[in-house]
Scaffold this active site. Structure first.
Site, PDB file in Angstrom:
ATOM      1  N   HIS A 157      -2.896  24.606 -10.735  1.00 30.22           N
ATOM      2  CA  HIS A 157      -4.158  23.888 -10.525  1.00 30.22           C
ATOM      3  C   HIS A 157      -3.891  22.748  -9.558  1.00 30.22           C
ATOM      4  O   HIS A 157      -3.028  21.903  -9.795  1.00 30.22           O
ATOM      5  CB  HIS A 157      -4.723  23.343 -11.837  1.00 30.22           C
ATOM      6  N   CYS A 158      -4.638  22.729  -8.456  1.00 31.06           N
ATOM      7  CA  CYS A 158      -4.437  21.718  -7.420  1.00 31.06           C
ATOM      8  C   CYS A 158      -5.592  20.725  -7.431  1.00 31.06           C
ATOM      9  O   CYS A 158      -6.740  21.102  -7.138  1.00 31.06           O
ATOM     10  CB  CYS A 158      -4.332  22.376  -6.043  1.00 31.06           C
ATOM     11  N   PRO A 159      -5.338  19.454  -7.748  1.00 35.50           N
ATOM     12  CA  PRO A 159      -6.431  18.473  -7.745  1.00 35.50           C
ATOM     13  C   PRO A 159      -6.989  18.217  -6.347  1.00 35.50           C
ATOM     14  O   PRO A 159      -8.142  17.808  -6.210  1.00 35.50           O
ATOM     15  CB  PRO A 159      -5.773  17.210  -8.324  1.00 35.50           C
TER      16      PRO A 159
END
Length: 300
Positions: A157-159
């Site tokens: 998961h990439c913010p």
């Protein structure tokens, strides 16, 4: 007796039939036209996404108004202006696609007894169930605590894109890192050239801003460009390596047992970017056409 890894013990818990009772999982409500666009309502991710766009716009401002417009060489300004703005546009378009594309979310709430029976499973065949989102998990799917969904071939998961990187949007994330790295390198090159030009000429003539303001703007651009060049270049390299080896970041981290068929590196690239190879691989507006590149080739 063969010992199982913690990852496999977790998956064994999901096999228990007790989780498949009707009162535990209900079918998801039908999707309407108002909620068809994928967007994660995470405050941290939204802030990171906005910061990303603002940093690109800052680079655009410095490159165009501080370095290119005051330049005496029109051909130099025109060429670099078109190149930088074109790459910046592709970077932002890739970011938007990575952020607003469903990364491969498994239908929520489909782990019902009726749905299991409709699969017509063979005797002894195992299905995996996520107790957090009541979904039947395909192999290689993992649950994301931010998206609150199980994501097929979830890498991480990439913010910065406010989304998971998974089966359906990995291409756009790879393009985003590539184009950001390219515009960062291009901005650093032009900033170095501009510094040399201003040292040789009068600082008052090499920019429309005062010399102190010009120096501060260029230094900030160099800091931003160097930081993002290193970060996105490393991310681009790790993503390409992950695609070629057909092993997601989570699978590498958990050292999960490989249960899917091994394919060539070129075929793995086609699975993500589309089949066959074309210029569309570089376009964030082209949806990958897998064609003969079968996404799921598992070992039975």
């Amino acid at each position: 007796m063969k010992m199982k890894s913690p990852a496999h013990r977790t998956r064994d818990i999901e096999r228990q039939a007790g989780y498949l009772k009707r009162e535990h999982c209900t079918p998801p409500p039908p999707r309407t036209g108002s909620d068809t666009m994928w967007f994660i309502r995470d405050s941290c991710g939204i802030v990171c996404g906005i910061i990303t766009w603002l940093l690109v716009f800052y680079a655009e401002f410095v490159v165009v108004f501080v370095m290119l417009l005051p330049a005496k060489n029109v051909a130099y300004s025109l060429f670099n202006g078109v190149l930088f703005n074109g790459l910046a546009f592709l970077a932002l378009a890739s970011h938007a696609k990575a952020m607003c594309t469903d990364p491969g979310a498994v239908p929520k709430g489909n782990a019902t007894k009726e749905f299991i029976e409709s699969l017509q499973l063979k005797p002894g065949q195992v299905v995996y169930k996520c107790p957090k989102c009541c979904s039947i998990k395909p192999d290689r799917a993992h649950h994301c605590s931010v998206c609150k969904r199980c994501i097929k071939k979830m890498d991480h998961h990439c913010p910065w894109v406010n989304n998971c990187v998974g089966e359906n949007n990995q291409k756009y994330f790879v393009l985003f890192t590539m184009y950001i790295a390219l515009i960062s390198f291009h901005a650093l090159f032009m900033a170095a050239f501009h510094f040399v030009f201003c040292f040789e000429e009068d600082w008052a003539k090499c920019s429309n801003f005062s010399p102190p303001a010009t120096v501060i703007l260029l230094i900030l651009l160099c800091f931003e460009g160097l930081l993002f060049l290193i970060f996105t270049a490393v991310m681009f390299g790790t993503q390409v390596h992950s695609i070629c080896t057909d092993e997601t970041g989570i699978e590498q981290l958990k050292k999960e047992e490989r249960r899917w068929a091994k394919k060539s590196k070129w075929m793995n690239m086609k699975v993500v970017f589309g089949h066959p190879f074309s210029i569309a691989w570089l376009s964030p507006f082209a949806t990958p056409d897998h064609g003969k590149a079968d996404v799921y080739q598992y070992i039975v």
